[in-house]
Design a protein around this motif. Structure first.
Motif, PDB file in Angstrom:
ATOM      1  N   THR A 143      42.390  53.361  45.181  1.00 19.64           N
ATOM      2  CA  THR A 143      41.343  52.567  45.634  1.00 19.64           C
ATOM      3  C   THR A 143      41.699  51.336  46.584  1.00 19.64           C
ATOM      4  O   THR A 143      42.954  51.330  46.910  1.00 19.64           O
ATOM      5  CB  THR A 143      40.516  51.941  44.290  1.00 19.64           C
ATOM      6  OG1 THR A 143      41.576  50.946  43.757  1.00 19.64           O
ATOM      7  CG2 THR A 143      40.143  52.931  43.298  1.00 19.64           C
ATOM      8  N   ARG A 145      40.098  47.853  48.822  1.00 21.72           N
ATOM      9  CA  ARG A 145      38.935  46.949  49.128  1.00 21.72           C
ATOM     10  C   ARG A 145      39.080  46.578  50.558  1.00 21.72           C
ATOM     11  O   ARG A 145      40.129  46.445  51.460  1.00 21.72           O
ATOM     12  CB  ARG A 145      38.659  45.771  48.415  1.00 21.72           C
ATOM     13  CG  ARG A 145      39.680  44.686  48.708  1.00 21.72           C
ATOM     14  CD  ARG A 145      39.237  43.399  47.841  1.00 21.72           C
ATOM     15  NE  ARG A 145      40.110  42.375  48.265  1.00 21.72           N
ATOM     16  CZ  ARG A 145      39.705  41.452  48.940  1.00 21.72           C
ATOM     17  NH1 ARG A 145      38.643  41.525  49.734  1.00 21.72           N
ATOM     18  NH2 ARG A 145      40.675  40.452  49.368  1.00 21.72           N
ATOM     19  N   SER A 178      34.556  48.922  50.084  1.00 15.77           N
ATOM     20  CA  SER A 178      35.716  49.653  49.150  1.00 15.77           C
ATOM     21  C   SER A 178      36.001  51.114  49.865  1.00 15.77           C
ATOM     22  O   SER A 178      35.147  51.671  50.297  1.00 15.77           O
ATOM     23  CB  SER A 178      35.038  49.634  47.522  1.00 15.77           C
ATOM     24  OG  SER A 178      33.918  50.639  47.441  1.00 15.77           O
TER      25      SER A 178
END
Length: 185
Positions: A143, A145, A178
């Motif tokens: 992940t 951002r 994101s």
């Protein structure tokens, strides 16, 4: 004194033209070879410097060619498990992909800091080696951002992540986003 015929003159003219073309071709090829030799020299010098600088923490991941056919060194510091660096000795620049392990199978991309020369494929080269490392370490989720400082190049950033199979969500109004990638392990 013998005078040459028109046919003999045409043949001599063609031979001279062919000689000039061949000579020009060889000059260009010689220049390419000299440029590559210069790149090899800079590559070896940079590798020596990096090994000395990193004091035993340097790990060479690979040597690649960027979009301009210049050599780049792909490496990592052993103390920073998921960070990947792409260094261009010729351009004297470096792209950094900085990431941290969040959980046993989750890595978070903190930032990708491009070199001073963009659109040469250095980010994609870093991502290739980063994803290989994640797969090797059995990482399942990546992940990250997208912050408001990224919005001046959001289209390029979105294209970059989507090219590497990330799901990209962007909130234009609030200037955040994101990225998410589930890896097959």
């Amino acid at each position: 004194m013998k005078i040459i015929s028109n046919r003999e003159y045409q043949i001599l003219t063609e031979l001279c033209k062919s000689y000039e073309e061949a000579n020009e071709y060889l000059k260009k090829e010689n220049e390419k070879i000299c440029n590559k030799l210069n790149q090899y020299k800079k590559l070896v010098e940079k590798l020596k410097d990096m090994i000395d600088k990193e004091k035993g923490n340097f790990e060479l991941l690979g040597i690649e060619n960027d979009k301009d056919d210049n050599f780049v060194i792909v490496w990592r510091n052993r103390n920073k498990a998921f960070d990947v660096y792409v260094t261009s000795p010729l351009l004297d620049s470096e792209t950094k992909l900085l990431a941290t392990l969040k959980e046993e199978s989750h890595v978070f991309i903190e930032d990708i800091q491009p070199s001073k020369s963009i659109n040469l494929g250095h980010g994609s080269i870093a991502m290739k080696y980063f994803l290989e490392k994640c797969r090797k370490e059995k990482i399942q989720i990546i992940t990250g951002r997208i912050s408001d400082v990224d919005f001046d190049h959001i289209d390029r950033l979105k294209h970059f992540y989507e090219k590497h199979n990330f799901v990209v969500k962007i909130n234009i109004a609030d200037k955040w986003g994101s990225i998410y990638l589930k890896l097959d392990t």
